[in-house]
Design an enzyme around this catalytic site. Structure first.
Site, PDB file in Angstrom:
ATOM      1  CD  GLU A 127      -2.865  41.067 -72.942  1.00  0.00           C
ATOM      2  OE1 GLU A 127      -2.205  40.128 -73.451  1.00  0.00           O
ATOM      3  OE2 GLU A 127      -3.564  41.821 -73.439  1.00  0.00           O
ATOM      4  CD1 TRP A 156      -1.955  42.953 -63.302  1.00  0.00           C
ATOM      5  CD2 TRP A 156      -0.646  44.312 -61.925  1.00  0.00           C
ATOM      6  NE1 TRP A 156      -2.285  44.071 -63.123  1.00  0.00           N
ATOM      7  CE2 TRP A 156      -1.618  45.089 -62.380  1.00  0.00           C
ATOM      8  CE3 TRP A 156       0.469  44.778 -61.006  1.00  0.00           C
ATOM      9  CZ2 TRP A 156      -1.756  46.527 -61.975  1.00  0.00           C
ATOM     10  CZ3 TRP A 156       0.307  46.060 -60.681  1.00  0.00           C
ATOM     11  CH2 TRP A 156      -0.936  46.907 -61.214  1.00  0.00           C
ATOM     12  N   GLY A 242      -2.774  25.919 -60.235  1.00  0.00           N
ATOM     13  CA  GLY A 242      -2.346  27.051 -59.634  1.00  0.00           C
ATOM     14  C   GLY A 242      -3.053  27.551 -58.374  1.00  0.00           C
ATOM     15  CD  GLU A 363      -1.734  31.418 -59.366  1.00  0.00           C
ATOM     16  OE1 GLU A 363      -2.202  30.381 -59.353  1.00  0.00           O
ATOM     17  OE2 GLU A 363      -0.265  31.516 -59.222  1.00  0.00           O
ATOM     18  N   GLY A 364      -6.847  34.736 -60.065  1.00  0.00           N
ATOM     19  CA  GLY A 364      -8.147  34.830 -60.111  1.00  0.00           C
ATOM     20  C   GLY A 364      -8.899  35.358 -58.885  1.00  0.00           C
ATOM     21  CB  THR A 365     -10.545  38.414 -58.330  1.00  0.00           C
ATOM     22  OG1 THR A 365     -11.917  38.197 -58.926  1.00  0.00           O
ATOM     23  CG2 THR A 365      -9.566  39.489 -58.772  1.00  0.00           C
ATOM     24  CD  GLU A 367     -14.329  40.142 -56.051  1.00  0.00           C
ATOM     25  OE1 GLU A 367     -14.685  40.624 -55.020  1.00  0.00           O
ATOM     26  OE2 GLU A 367     -13.298  39.612 -56.465  1.00  0.00           O
TER      27      GLU A 367
END
Length: 379
Positions: A127, A156, A242, A363-365, A367
């Protein structure tokens, strides 16, 4: 330890390679240039079983293992990451989530057409105010008795414009924070559901990325996945798988860039011999090949753990973190080896470099991957 692939896995790898070269490569530059979604190519991938690779055949899936999925994702991503991300999202996030946690009703109604490639799915977590901090869901799903009233905005969203089935994460009980979040199945065409404009992106330009708006959308209770408050756990568990898909995509981008650079280095001459005869280029190629092989091993290990029913959260995060780094580094070096030609679209490597960057973000940076890995090793 066995590193050999089975005959079936080799066949799937070859089928994906052939499809990428015969169906995806023609027109890939034009699709990138004009942000054209690969409709015909995705339809054919669905017909061949690539959109429901790991789903049980009783739900119209191909019944393959995760290793086969990694092999296919690498081959497709060498040529067109915009097409491979559709395969990744539909397989890893949507089909997996529905098969693992959905009811029989949900599997019959939604999973079957998704696994058969008749429809495309989208996973809606991010979001404007909830990216890496997925607990800060501002979208709300108010319990109205026999249905939820969904309001909010998602952004996104991959497949945002072409999907028919959307798995939407929303807050039902703010007092419970992440334990008050639900996962809901939303259909395109539901009253109050609007698809926003397509994003104009740096890379994966053939993939359609949109914002989604929900205004008093009525979602039947039967469309909730899992028990009340299971939504956040559902999202995190699904993302673990994922990340194997995106790690494999990054691996494919890297290996695609490397193969182009290797070929070019043998053809381009400088100072009286092919540039592959110069140590400066040889060292670049040696580093690329080594890092790609390491990334491949991480991807295959994560896939193997998942297939064995063993914990794989740490392994998938390691694979995504490292493979995305390798994709970025390798594609940059591939452009460098091509010199001025690397800056020209017809040689493909500039597109691979642009496509590589998103693998460090979605799908998750990187970091967030480090946070997950640190949490696992410090248990």
């Amino acid at each position: 330890m066995h590193f050999d692939l089975s005959e079936e896995q080799l066949m799937i790898q070859q089928a994906a390679r052939d499809f990428a070269n015969t169906e995806l490569k023609p027109g890939v530059i034009e699709r990138d240039e004009h942000q054209k979604f690969p409709h015909e190519q995705i339809k054919k991938l669905g017909e061949l079983g690539f959109l429901g690779m790991m789903v049980d055949p009783k739900y119209n899936g191909a019944g393959m293992d995760t290793i086969s999925y990694v092999l296919a994702m690498e081959e497709l991503s060498k040529i067109d990451a915009s097409a491979s991300v559709v395969v990744s999202v539909n397989n890893s996030l949507v089909c997996y989530g529905l098969e693992k946690y959905g009811t029989e009703f949900q599997k019959e109604k939604y999973l079957k057409p998704l696994a058969a490639g008749e429809k495309i799915g989208a996973f809606c977590l991010s979001e404007p105010e909830a990216g890496s901090d997925a607990t800060s869901q501002h979208s709300t799903a108010v319990d109205m008795g026999d249905h939820y009233l969904l309001n909010g905005t998602k952004n996104w969203i991959t497949n945002g414009g072409n999907a028919s089935t959307y798995l939407v994460i929303a807050q039902t009980n703010p007092a419970l924070r992440h334990k008050g979040i639900n996962a809901l199945i939303v259909e395109k065409g539901m009253e109050g559901f609007t698809v926003g404009p397509k994003e104009n992106k740096l890379g994966i330009r053939g993939s359609d990325t949109h914002s989604l708006m929900f205004t008093d959308v009525k979602i039947p209770k039967e469309n909730r996945i899992g028990e009340e408050g299971f939504g956040f756990t559902f999202a995190m568990k699904t993302l673990d798988g994922g990340r194997i898909g995106i790690a494999s995509q990054a691996l494919g981008i890297a290996s695609g860039a490397y193969e182009l650079a290797l070929q070019y280095s043998k053809e381009r001459k400088a100072f009286g011999k092919p540039i592959s005869g110069h140590q400066a280029i040889q060292f670049k190629l040696a580093d690329m090949a080594t890092e790609i092989e390491a990334a491949r091993m991480l991807c295959l290990k994560a896939a193997w753990l998942k297939d064995q029913g063993l914990p794989y959260a740490q392994a998938s995060s390691m694979a995504k973190l490292f493979a995305s780094q390798v994709a970025m580094k390798t594609s940059i070096e591939a452009v460098q080896i091509h010199g001025g030609y690397g800056f020209v679209k017809e040689f493909h490597v500039e597109r691979l470099m642009r496509d590589a960057k998103i693998t460090q973000i979605y799908e998750g940076t990187s970091e967030i991957q480090r946070m997950i890995i640190a949490r696992e090793i410090l248990k």
